[in-house]
Structures are given as structure tokens and as C-alpha cells.
Write a protein that holds these residues in place. Structure first.
Motif, PDB file in Angstrom:
ATOM      1  N   THR A   1      -4.451   6.071  -6.362  1.00 13.14           N
ATOM      2  CA  THR A   1      -3.480   5.091  -5.869  1.00 13.14           C
ATOM      3  C   THR A   1      -2.206   5.141  -6.695  1.00 13.14           C
ATOM      4  O   THR A   1      -1.094   5.060  -6.167  1.00 13.14           O
ATOM      5  CB  THR A   1      -4.077   3.672  -5.915  1.00 13.14           C
ATOM      6  N   TYR A   2      -2.378   5.283  -7.999  1.00 13.48           N
ATOM      7  CA  TYR A   2      -1.236   5.335  -8.908  1.00 13.48           C
ATOM      8  C   TYR A   2      -0.332   6.527  -8.583  1.00 13.48           C
ATOM      9  O   TYR A   2       0.901   6.385  -8.481  1.00 13.48           O
ATOM     10  CB  TYR A   2      -1.747   5.437 -10.347  1.00 13.48           C
TER      11      TYR A   2
ATOM     12  N   CYS B   1      -7.705  13.648  -4.348  1.00 12.20           N
ATOM     13  CA  CYS B   1      -7.810  12.357  -3.627  1.00 12.20           C
ATOM     14  C   CYS B   1      -8.476  12.546  -2.253  1.00 12.20           C
ATOM     15  O   CYS B   1      -8.237  13.567  -1.614  1.00 12.20           O
ATOM     16  CB  CYS B   1      -6.426  11.742  -3.433  1.00 12.20           C
TER      17      CYS B   1
ATOM     18  N   THR C   1       0.834  -1.204   0.000  1.00  9.05           N
ATOM     19  CA  THR C   1       0.000   0.000   0.000  1.00  9.05           C
ATOM     20  C   THR C   1       0.874   1.262   0.000  1.00  9.05           C
ATOM     21  O   THR C   1       1.763   1.399   0.835  1.00  9.05           O
ATOM     22  CB  THR C   1      -0.907   0.032   1.238  1.00  9.05           C
TER      23      THR C   1
ATOM     24  N   ARG D   1      -8.415   3.511 -15.913  1.00 11.26           N
ATOM     25  CA  ARG D   1      -9.403   3.263 -14.856  1.00 11.26           C
ATOM     26  C   ARG D   1      -9.330   4.393 -13.824  1.00 11.26           C
ATOM     27  O   ARG D   1      -8.413   4.469 -13.028  1.00 11.26           O
ATOM     28  CB  ARG D   1      -9.136   1.902 -14.211  1.00 11.26           C
TER      29      ARG D   1
ATOM     30  N   GLU E   1      -5.384  -3.619 -12.432  1.00  7.17           N
ATOM     31  CA  GLU E   1      -5.883  -2.377 -11.840  1.00  7.17           C
ATOM     32  C   GLU E   1      -5.885  -1.212 -12.820  1.00  7.17           C
ATOM     33  O   GLU E   1      -6.663  -0.274 -12.671  1.00  7.17           O
ATOM     34  CB  GLU E   1      -5.037  -2.013 -10.611  1.00  7.17           C
ATOM     35  N   TYR E   2      -5.030  -1.247 -13.814  1.00  5.88           N
ATOM     36  CA  TYR E   2      -4.915  -0.117 -14.728  1.00  5.88           C
ATOM     37  C   TYR E   2      -6.123   0.032 -15.647  1.00  5.88           C
ATOM     38  O   TYR E   2      -6.531   1.147 -15.976  1.00  5.88           O
ATOM     39  CB  TYR E   2      -3.661  -0.246 -15.590  1.00  5.88           C
TER      40      TYR E   2
ATOM     41  N   TYR F   1      -8.424   4.145 -10.070  1.00  7.97           N
ATOM     42  CA  TYR F   1      -7.079   3.777  -9.632  1.00  7.97           C
ATOM     43  C   TYR F   1      -6.085   4.928  -9.722  1.00  7.97           C
ATOM     44  O   TYR F   1      -4.953   4.812  -9.271  1.00  7.97           O
ATOM     45  CB  TYR F   1      -6.558   2.594 -10.460  1.00  7.97           C
ATOM     46  N   LYS F   2      -6.506   6.050 -10.284  1.00  9.73           N
ATOM     47  CA  LYS F   2      -5.556   7.140 -10.529  1.00  9.73           C
ATOM     48  C   LYS F   2      -4.953   7.704  -9.252  1.00  9.73           C
ATOM     49  O   LYS F   2      -3.769   8.049  -9.208  1.00  9.73           O
ATOM     50  CB  LYS F   2      -6.226   8.230 -11.361  1.00  9.73           C
TER      51      LYS F   2
END
Length: 214
Positions: free
Chosen positions: A183-184, A214, A36, A177, A106-107, A180-181
Motif C-alpha cells: 500500500t505504501y 504485490c 485508497t 509492518r 499502519e506503519y 503495509y509495504k
């Protein structure tokens, strides 16, 4: 009395070990994930601490200067470790190759059942790292970077999506996606901060924009 107490402790320990083993055998297999990344607020702080610099040259760059995939244990190399970690119900043969399982990318939100459809992406690509400071590292340092299982640096994703990403930074490429941005961006900053890599101004602006949402 001390002997009884010692035996009681031994019985409790044995019972706990048995319960833990039973749990491992009977619990449903859940998909794991890359480590994480830091929170958005920490990522914003980390981003402010990164050195902003014009991206360096690719002169001298070669993937061979970042040795991968290295053996992690037994017959398992880094790629196979990540495939097993990121998949669901993954079965490996005696050579540690994943022969069955399911992987969610995830992408792009795609699910795959053949390991050959997955690439292991370096969150901060090797060429990007080279242009951001890794050109001055030793080969041992670059090897550690290319096989880092502790930071959010490696993730199993759809192969052609990883190839489309190439060595682009977040100013030029982000996962399709939307969910997920964040987290990326957190993972990207986490890795760059840990390895003391630089960011260029466009890259920093793109990351700030994402992290602020976020």
C-alpha cells in the motif's frame, strides 16, 4: 393524480433522509483511512511513466515554503481533519482538537489513544518533493500539496516512526509492518505521478521490487 405522486415522492425522500440520519446515529464508528491509492498494476504503469533523474539539491528548502496545516473548515485544520478521519470514535472539542479516540498506526501496528502520540505523515515528504521538482512550484502549489486530502498523501502514524522516516524515499526507508509495504509503495507512486515529481534510480528500483511482489 400528479399532486398525489408529488406527495408520495416527498414522503419517500423524507423517509430516506430519516433512515440515513438514523443510520449515521446508530451505525458503529469504523476507522476510516487515507484515500485508497491506485492498484499495484496501475502503480507499476505510473512508475514506468515517471521521469528518472538524479535527486535535486535541498538548497533553499524550508518547511515554511509548504504552508501547513491550513484551515479546512470552521476551526478544523488539516491535521485535525486527518486525525478525525484516521481514528476510531474520535471526539473533538470546540476548537476541533481531538480530545479522545483511538488510532492504529499502519506503519508499525501500534495503537494510540492520545492524539499527541500521532504525527500526520506526508507520504512523499516535503523535502523529498522539493528535491524532485517542487522547488520550482509556487507557494500556492506547495500549500495544496502539503494539505492534500484527496490523494493518498496524508496519514496519521506513530510520531517517532514518522520522525525516523524523515525525508527518506523507499530506497532508504519503508514501514516495518510488512503487510503495509505494498500500500505504501502504491501510495508513493500515486502521489509522485499525480504531481509529476521525478524519481531517482535507487528509488525506482526499490519501488519496482515492492510492486512486483504485490
Amino acid at each position: 393524480m400528479s399532486g398525489v405522486y408529488a406527495r408520495r415522492i416527498a414522503v419517500v425522500a423524507a423517509s430516506a433522509a430519516f433512515a440515513a440520519t438514523t443510520g449515521l446515529l446508530t451505525a458503529p464508528t469504523a476507522q476510516a483511512a487515507m484515500p485508497t491509492p491506485v492498484s499495484a498494476s496501475t502503480a507499476r504503469t505510473y512508475l514506468s511513466e515517471l521521469t528518472v533523474s538524479t535527486e535535486g539539491s535541498s538548497d533553499g528548502y524550508s518547511r515554511d515554503k509548504f504552508p501547513h496545516w491550513i484551515t479546512q473548515s470552521g476551526a478544523c485544520n488539516t491535521r485535525e481533519v486527518v486525525l478525525e478521519r484516521d481514528g476510531t470514535n474520535v471526539e473533538q472539542n470546540s476548537s476541533c482538537a481531538a480530545v479522545s479516540g483511538s488510532w492504529y498506526s499502519e506503519y508499525d501496528g501500534a495503537t494510540w489513544t492520545a492524539a499527541s502520540d500521532l504525527d500526520i505523515d506526508h507520504m512523499v515528504p516535503l523535502a523529498e518533493a522539493w528535491r524532485s521538482g517542487a522547488s520550482s512550484w509556487t507557494t500556492a502549489q506547495r500549500q495544496a500539496y502539503a494539505n492534500d486530502l484527496t490523494r493518498p498523501q496524508l496519514i496519521a502514524v506513530t510520531d517517532n516512526v514518522n520522525q525516523a522516516k524523515g525525508d527518506k524515499d523507499p530506497a532508504k526507508w519503508m514501514p516495518s509492518r510488512t503487510a503495509y509495504k505494498c500500500t505504501y509503495a502504491r501510495a508513493w507512486v500515486h502521489v509522485k505521478h499525480y504531481y509529476d515529481l521525478t524519481v531517482d534510480s535507487a528509488e525506482k528500483s526499490a519501488l519496482q521490487s515492492i510492486l512486483n511482489g504485490c
